[in-house]
Design a protein around this motif. Structure first.
Motif, PDB file in Angstrom:
ATOM      1  N   ARG A 225      24.540  52.933  50.817  1.00 23.90           N
ATOM      2  CA  ARG A 225      23.613  51.806  50.975  1.00 23.90           C
ATOM      3  C   ARG A 225      24.166  50.541  50.313  1.00 23.90           C
ATOM      4  O   ARG A 225      24.061  49.452  50.874  1.00 23.90           O
ATOM      5  CB  ARG A 225      22.258  52.179  50.373  1.00 23.90           C
ATOM      6  N   GLU A 226      24.770  50.704  49.147  1.00 20.42           N
ATOM      7  CA  GLU A 226      25.349  49.545  48.457  1.00 20.42           C
ATOM      8  C   GLU A 226      26.496  48.944  49.268  1.00 20.42           C
ATOM      9  O   GLU A 226      26.618  47.718  49.368  1.00 20.42           O
ATOM     10  CB  GLU A 226      25.835  49.950  47.068  1.00 20.42           C
ATOM     11  N   GLU A 227      27.328  49.801  49.860  1.00 25.24           N
ATOM     12  CA  GLU A 227      28.430  49.283  50.673  1.00 25.24           C
ATOM     13  C   GLU A 227      27.903  48.593  51.923  1.00 25.24           C
ATOM     14  O   GLU A 227      28.437  47.569  52.346  1.00 25.24           O
ATOM     15  CB  GLU A 227      29.411  50.396  51.060  1.00 25.24           C
TER      16      GLU A 227
ATOM     17  N   ILE B 121      28.739  44.790  53.172  1.00 28.40           N
ATOM     18  CA  ILE B 121      29.250  44.501  54.516  1.00 28.40           C
ATOM     19  C   ILE B 121      28.334  43.526  55.239  1.00 28.40           C
ATOM     20  O   ILE B 121      28.804  42.574  55.874  1.00 28.40           O
ATOM     21  CB  ILE B 121      29.422  45.799  55.335  1.00 28.40           C
ATOM     22  N   LEU B 122      27.032  43.728  55.130  1.00 25.89           N
ATOM     23  CA  LEU B 122      26.097  42.818  55.788  1.00 25.89           C
ATOM     24  C   LEU B 122      26.224  41.398  55.248  1.00 25.89           C
ATOM     25  O   LEU B 122      26.164  40.429  56.010  1.00 25.89           O
ATOM     26  CB  LEU B 122      24.662  43.323  55.634  1.00 25.89           C
ATOM     27  N   SER B 123      26.436  41.277  53.948  1.00 26.07           N
ATOM     28  CA  SER B 123      26.644  39.946  53.364  1.00 26.07           C
ATOM     29  C   SER B 123      27.890  39.287  53.931  1.00 26.07           C
ATOM     30  O   SER B 123      27.892  38.095  54.248  1.00 26.07           O
ATOM     31  CB  SER B 123      26.768  40.043  51.844  1.00 26.07           C
TER      32      SER B 123
ATOM     33  N   GLU C 177      34.713  45.531  59.776  1.00 28.21           N
ATOM     34  CA  GLU C 177      33.545  45.712  58.917  1.00 28.21           C
ATOM     35  C   GLU C 177      32.390  46.326  59.703  1.00 28.21           C
ATOM     36  O   GLU C 177      31.689  47.212  59.214  1.00 28.21           O
ATOM     37  CB  GLU C 177      33.109  44.374  58.303  1.00 28.21           C
ATOM     38  N   TYR C 178      32.195  45.868  60.926  1.00 29.75           N
ATOM     39  CA  TYR C 178      31.124  46.396  61.756  1.00 29.75           C
ATOM     40  C   TYR C 178      31.355  47.877  62.064  1.00 29.75           C
ATOM     41  O   TYR C 178      30.421  48.681  62.016  1.00 29.75           O
ATOM     42  CB  TYR C 178      31.000  45.585  63.047  1.00 29.75           C
ATOM     43  N   GLN C 179      32.591  48.251  62.352  1.00 28.54           N
ATOM     44  CA  GLN C 179      32.904  49.651  62.615  1.00 28.54           C
ATOM     45  C   GLN C 179      32.630  50.508  61.376  1.00 28.54           C
ATOM     46  O   GLN C 179      32.085  51.610  61.482  1.00 28.54           O
ATOM     47  CB  GLN C 179      34.363  49.799  63.052  1.00 28.54           C
ATOM     48  N   ARG C 180      32.979  50.013  60.230  1.00 28.15           N
ATOM     49  CA  ARG C 180      32.710  50.745  58.986  1.00 28.15           C
ATOM     50  C   ARG C 180      31.201  50.865  58.772  1.00 28.15           C
ATOM     51  O   ARG C 180      30.710  51.913  58.339  1.00 28.15           O
ATOM     52  CB  ARG C 180      33.369  50.042  57.807  1.00 28.15           C
TER      53      ARG C 180
END
Length: 72
Positions: free
Chosen positions: A19-21, A25-27, A42-45
């Motif tokens: 959740r933290e990651e 990524i969303l930021s 980033e989206y794939q991750r």
């Protein structure tokens, strides 16, 4: 995407770590300074992390269901 396709470094994360990651990524994705190539990675991750979280919830749901059945 199957659970087998989730990278090992994601599979070993706890729910909190995943959740933290996702928040990080969303930021990054919301930032105007990101380029398309890094955004795609980033989206794939993010997708892998979400799939991992989903599998953690399913596993916990099964554990709870089994406990409830045993208590009957």
């Amino acid at each position: 995407m199957k659970n087998e396709n989730i990278p090992a470094d994601i599979k070993c994360k706890s729910l909190k770590q995943a959740r933290e990651e996702i928040d990080v990524i969303l930021s990054k994705l919301e930032s105007e300074k990101t380029d398309l190539t890094s955004s795609i990675k980033e989206y794939q991750r993010l997708i892998y992390l979400n799939k991992h979280i989903d599998s953690l919830f399913k596993k916990k749901f099964k554990e709870i269901s089994v406990k409830k059945e045993l208590e009957k």
